[in-house]
Write a protein that holds these residues in place. Structure first.
Motif, PDB file in Angstrom:
ATOM      1  N   ILE A 247      38.368  28.143  33.100  1.00 50.62           N
ATOM      2  CA  ILE A 247      39.388  27.321  33.731  1.00 50.62           C
ATOM      3  C   ILE A 247      40.226  28.115  34.729  1.00 50.62           C
ATOM      4  O   ILE A 247      40.611  27.612  35.773  1.00 50.62           O
ATOM      5  N   MET A 248      40.499  29.365  34.415  1.00 46.97           N
ATOM      6  CA  MET A 248      41.346  30.193  35.281  1.00 46.97           C
ATOM      7  C   MET A 248      40.553  31.030  36.287  1.00 46.97           C
ATOM      8  O   MET A 248      41.133  31.674  37.157  1.00 46.97           O
ATOM      9  N   SER A 249      39.234  31.024  36.190  1.00 43.78           N
ATOM     10  CA  SER A 249      38.417  31.924  37.008  1.00 43.78           C
ATOM     11  C   SER A 249      38.566  31.676  38.497  1.00 43.78           C
ATOM     12  O   SER A 249      38.522  32.609  39.304  1.00 43.78           O
ATOM     13  N   GLY A 250      38.741  30.403  38.887  1.00 45.70           N
ATOM     14  CA  GLY A 250      38.814  30.084  40.311  1.00 45.70           C
ATOM     15  C   GLY A 250      39.990  30.728  41.014  1.00 45.70           C
ATOM     16  O   GLY A 250      39.932  30.992  42.222  1.00 45.70           O
ATOM     17  N   SER A 251      41.066  31.000  40.287  1.00 42.92           N
ATOM     18  CA  SER A 251      42.227  31.662  40.889  1.00 42.92           C
ATOM     19  C   SER A 251      41.946  33.127  41.208  1.00 42.92           C
ATOM     20  O   SER A 251      42.736  33.766  41.915  1.00 42.92           O
ATOM     21  N   PHE A 252      40.839  33.618  40.693  1.00 49.07           N
ATOM     22  CA  PHE A 252      40.441  34.999  40.960  1.00 49.07           C
ATOM     23  C   PHE A 252      39.137  35.057  41.753  1.00 49.07           C
ATOM     24  O   PHE A 252      38.453  36.078  41.780  1.00 49.07           O
ATOM     25  N   GLY A 253      38.802  33.919  42.393  1.00 43.92           N
ATOM     26  CA  GLY A 253      37.643  33.861  43.271  1.00 43.92           C
ATOM     27  C   GLY A 253      36.317  33.861  42.559  1.00 43.92           C
ATOM     28  O   GLY A 253      35.293  34.232  43.142  1.00 43.92           O
ATOM     29  N   LEU A 254      36.291  33.423  41.304  1.00 44.60           N
ATOM     30  CA  LEU A 254      35.079  33.474  40.498  1.00 44.60           C
ATOM     31  C   LEU A 254      34.577  32.056  40.248  1.00 44.60           C
ATOM     32  O   LEU A 254      35.256  31.243  39.625  1.00 44.60           O
ATOM     33  N   ASP A 255      33.383  31.764  40.736  1.00 45.30           N
ATOM     34  CA  ASP A 255      32.797  30.434  40.619  1.00 45.30           C
ATOM     35  C   ASP A 255      31.839  30.395  39.433  1.00 45.30           C
ATOM     36  O   ASP A 255      31.547  31.434  38.811  1.00 45.30           O
ATOM     37  N   GLN A 256      31.349  29.202  39.118  1.00 47.95           N
ATOM     38  CA  GLN A 256      30.303  29.043  38.098  1.00 47.95           C
ATOM     39  C   GLN A 256      29.172  28.206  38.671  1.00 47.95           C
ATOM     40  O   GLN A 256      29.023  27.027  38.361  1.00 47.95           O
ATOM     41  N   GLN A 257      28.388  28.832  39.534  1.00 52.27           N
ATOM     42  CA  GLN A 257      27.255  28.158  40.159  1.00 52.27           C
ATOM     43  C   GLN A 257      25.986  28.387  39.338  1.00 52.27           C
ATOM     44  O   GLN A 257      25.897  29.322  38.534  1.00 52.27           O
ATOM     45  N   LYS A 277      37.145  41.723  40.183  1.00 56.77           N
ATOM     46  CA  LYS A 277      37.952  40.502  40.119  1.00 56.77           C
ATOM     47  C   LYS A 277      37.977  39.941  38.697  1.00 56.77           C
ATOM     48  O   LYS A 277      38.996  39.402  38.246  1.00 56.77           O
ATOM     49  N   TYR A 278      36.860  40.069  38.000  1.00 55.06           N
ATOM     50  CA  TYR A 278      36.865  39.593  36.621  1.00 55.06           C
ATOM     51  C   TYR A 278      37.781  40.445  35.752  1.00 55.06           C
ATOM     52  O   TYR A 278      38.493  39.929  34.879  1.00 55.06           O
ATOM     53  N   LYS A 279      37.793  41.744  36.008  1.00 58.43           N
ATOM     54  CA  LYS A 279      38.712  42.615  35.268  1.00 58.43           C
ATOM     55  C   LYS A 279      40.153  42.172  35.500  1.00 58.43           C
ATOM     56  O   LYS A 279      40.960  42.122  34.548  1.00 58.43           O
ATOM     57  N   GLU A 280      40.487  41.810  36.726  1.00 60.97           N
ATOM     58  CA  GLU A 280      41.858  41.357  37.012  1.00 60.97           C
ATOM     59  C   GLU A 280      42.184  40.063  36.285  1.00 60.97           C
ATOM     60  O   GLU A 280      43.310  39.873  35.811  1.00 60.97           O
ATOM     61  N   LEU A 281      41.209  39.160  36.196  1.00 67.31           N
ATOM     62  CA  LEU A 281      41.425  37.925  35.436  1.00 67.31           C
ATOM     63  C   LEU A 281      41.701  38.246  33.973  1.00 67.31           C
ATOM     64  O   LEU A 281      42.640  37.704  33.366  1.00 67.31           O
ATOM     65  N   LEU A 282      40.897  39.122  33.389  1.00 69.36           N
ATOM     66  CA  LEU A 282      41.107  39.493  31.990  1.00 69.36           C
ATOM     67  C   LEU A 282      42.464  40.151  31.772  1.00 69.36           C
ATOM     68  O   LEU A 282      43.143  39.891  30.766  1.00 69.36           O
ATOM     69  N   MET A 283      42.877  40.990  32.702  1.00 65.88           N
ATOM     70  CA  MET A 283      44.186  41.649  32.581  1.00 65.88           C
ATOM     71  C   MET A 283      45.312  40.623  32.650  1.00 65.88           C
ATOM     72  O   MET A 283      46.314  40.738  31.929  1.00 65.88           O
ATOM     73  N   TYR A 284      45.146  39.624  33.490  1.00 60.79           N
ATOM     74  CA  TYR A 284      46.154  38.562  33.585  1.00 60.79           C
ATOM     75  C   TYR A 284      46.235  37.789  32.270  1.00 60.79           C
ATOM     76  O   TYR A 284      47.332  37.549  31.728  1.00 60.79           O
ATOM     77  N   LEU A 285      45.081  37.390  31.737  1.00 65.57           N
ATOM     78  CA  LEU A 285      45.072  36.647  30.484  1.00 65.57           C
ATOM     79  C   LEU A 285      45.582  37.501  29.323  1.00 65.57           C
ATOM     80  O   LEU A 285      46.241  36.991  28.412  1.00 65.57           O
ATOM     81  N   ASN A 286      45.285  38.792  29.366  1.00 67.36           N
ATOM     82  CA  ASN A 286      45.801  39.705  28.344  1.00 67.36           C
ATOM     83  C   ASN A 286      47.324  39.755  28.376  1.00 67.36           C
ATOM     84  O   ASN A 286      47.987  39.774  27.331  1.00 67.36           O
ATOM     85  N   LYS A 287      47.887  39.752  29.580  1.00 75.08           N
ATOM     86  CA  LYS A 287      49.349  39.756  29.708  1.00 75.08           C
ATOM     87  C   LYS A 287      49.938  38.480  29.097  1.00 75.08           C
ATOM     88  O   LYS A 287      50.934  38.536  28.353  1.00 75.08           O
ATOM     89  N   LEU A 288      49.302  37.341  29.364  1.00 75.76           N
ATOM     90  CA  LEU A 288      49.789  36.088  28.787  1.00 75.76           C
ATOM     91  C   LEU A 288      49.683  36.105  27.269  1.00 75.76           C
ATOM     92  O   LEU A 288      50.597  35.680  26.554  1.00 75.76           O
TER      93      LEU A 288
END
Length: 530
Positions: A247-257, A277-288
């Motif tokens: 759900i949050m991947s698109g904010s980090f430029g990650l698609d599901q094609q 970019k995926y690492k940055e998504l995980l770091m963001y979710l980890n912060k939350l």
């Protein structure tokens, strides 16, 4: 002799845990109607209009029945459609729990029905059973006897690409969703809390973080306790991805094609599971997660728990296709656009392809009337047929307003909506368009979809069809990769694994042959684009 060989081969397949046992790839021409095709000439199909056939015939179909459904024989759609078509259908109903095992046994024993309906065939199953001669190719039947389905495939070429094997065969047809609102989970935020705290709708991931902190700390529900749940999401199913990541991947430029964690960049396939970019998504979710902004039960809660949190009104931000779970407090929520990430990415990546439900319907080699069967199913790929399937009888179950069907108030009060339609529970072979979605797409939901539509990919490719050998290799690779990806991602988010271990994570993905998997997808995509 031929039938005995198929039974023996398929039983061996199941006994081996559904691994391939030297099956033929199915190359060469195949007769679409199978060895009993001549039987249909005894009662020839009418190529247009109703009835489909002069003298009544019976078709036997194996189907999945959801817990909320009533018996298929009691559904008005099948009762009324029999009168229209002169086709009686005997359904063998298998409950959702245990359905996969019963489906496996059906093909292993070779005691086949005429068709499988709402069958959830996977691409691997469709290819395997087609190669074994148990499912017949459908492409010629579609061309001649399925004008509604053919038109949808012509209008949306990605449908045909995602259901056609490398040999050019179509062994199963999908449920088709042209309504964007039925292909996405909306991003619902508690607008009552925003108003009380004098906050605007968050436009970026940083703003979302600050909003969630305010939900946690500033008592927006006004009870003097710090008991608000800032953000939650479904727990998901092992092997099928992590919903909060998707759900949050698109904010980090990650698609599901292509039905996987894939970006398409200048026609190049990039599996992003080990990317920066995926690492940055995980770091963001980890912060939350670490700051108790993301539900601590996000990886473990049951569906009923998740729906209850929506309906409670005490949740700040969550995701769902419709507003049905929180209909009684719907005014409290509003749908928002994907928040822009650190690089300005604002993609609605979590969107299903138009061919949303793969393998919803297939015809077996036992079918004596394949032409009639194809005409029978094709009606449900029209707005008229889909209306009948989803809404039942006009006047009794629904009424038309400006050409759009709506359940009557009396029928809504009865609570029997899921009893009259095989749509309830998902996976039925039919068309979901804006003409037939009033129940799942009321104005609030459409307004939420309008916030997502500008950010959806122009084309969403479904999972490609592979030849049998390649499909089995993909199955082996993804089983290992997906398990590792989900386990490690969950640990990164929950703080059980330090990001100092990111290099080891990337190295292990390499050892699990993620580069080989990427090449397989690249080759498949190149064939789809031809």
């Amino acid at each position: 002799m031929r039938k005995h060989w198929k039974r023996t081969a398929m039983i061996a397949t199941i006994a081996a845990g559904l691994t391939l046992a030297g099956c033929n790839s199915g190359s060469g021409d195949k007769k679409e109607a199978g060895p009993t095709a001549s039987a249909s000439t005894e009662n020839a199909v009418n190529e247009s209009g109703f009835p489909l056939v002069k003298d009544k015939i019976t078709l036997k179909m194996f189907t999945r029945i959801a817990p909320s459904n009533g018996p298929f024989k009691d559904m008005p759609v099948f009762q009324d459609y029999e009168k229209m078509t002169n086709v009686h259908v005997e359904f063998t109903e298998a409950p959702t729990d245990g359905f996969q095992e019963k489906k496996n046994l059906l093909f292993a024993s070779n005691e086949l029905p005429d068709a499988v309906y709402r069958s959830g065939l996977t691409p691997l199953e469709a290819t395997r059973y087609g190669a074994a001669g148990q499912l017949i190719p459908l492409e010629g039947l579609i061309e001649k006897y399925a004008p509604n389905l053919k038109a949808l495939m012509d209008q949306n070429p990605e449908i045909r690409a995602s259901i056609t094997t490398p040999e050019g065969h179509i062994y199963a047809i999908p449920g088709i969703v042209t309504l964007n609102a039925a292909r996405t989970d909306k991003k619902w935020i508690n607008q009552a809390w925003l108003k009380k705290l004098n906050l605007k709708v968050p436009e970026t991931t940083d703003e979302l973080y600050e909003t969630l902190k305010a939900f946690r700390d500033k008592d927006p529900n006004g009870n003097g306790k710090q008991d608000e749940l800032p953000m939650t999401a479904r727990a998901g199913v092992p092997g099928q991805g992590i919903p909060v990541v998707n759900i949050m991947s698109g904010s980090f430029g990650l698609d599901q094609q292509l039905g996987y964690n894939i970006n398409l960049v200048n026609d190049k396939v990039e599996i992003w599971m080990g990317s920066d970019k995926y690492k940055e998504l995980l770091m963001y979710l980890n912060k939350l997660y670490k700051e108790k902004l993301l539900d601590p039960e996000v990886f473990s809660q049951k569906e009923a728990q998740y729906l209850a949190k929506q309906a409670s009104g005490n949740t700040g931000f969550f995701f769902d296709q419709t507003n049905n779970p929180f209909r009684d407090i719907a005014v409290q929520y509003v749908g928002i656009s994907p928040p822009a990430g650190p690089y300005g990415d604002r993609l609605q990546a979590q969107a299903a392809p138009i061919a949303r439900d793969f393998g919803a319907f297939a015809i077996t080699s036992e079918n004596k009337y394949p032409e009639i069967t194809m005409r029978w199913i094709d009606y449900f790929y029209s707005d008229e047929g889909s209306t009948m399937l989803r809404f039942g009888r006009e006047g009794e179950n629904y009424e038309l307003k400006d050409g759009i069907p709506y359940y009557t108030e009396a029928f809504l009060k009865s609570g029997n909506q899921s009893k009259i339609t095989p749509y309830a529970g998902g996976g039925a072979p039919h068309l979901i368009s804006d003409k037939v979605a009033s129940f799942i797409n009321p104005p609030q939901v459409q307004a939420a979809q309008d916030q997502l539509t500008p950010f959806m990919p122009k084309v969403k490719y479904g999972a490609p069809m592979f030849d049998e050998q390649t499909a089995q290799r993909v199955n082996v690779l993804t089983n290992d990769i997906n398990k590792y990806f989900e386990e490690q991602s969950t640990k990164f988010i929950a703080g059980a694994l330090s990001f100092d271990k990111w290099g080891e994570y990337q190295s292990t993905l390499k050892k699990l042959n993620i580069d080989e998997l990427q090449k397989i997808y690249q080759d498949a995509y190149d064939k789809m684009k031809k």
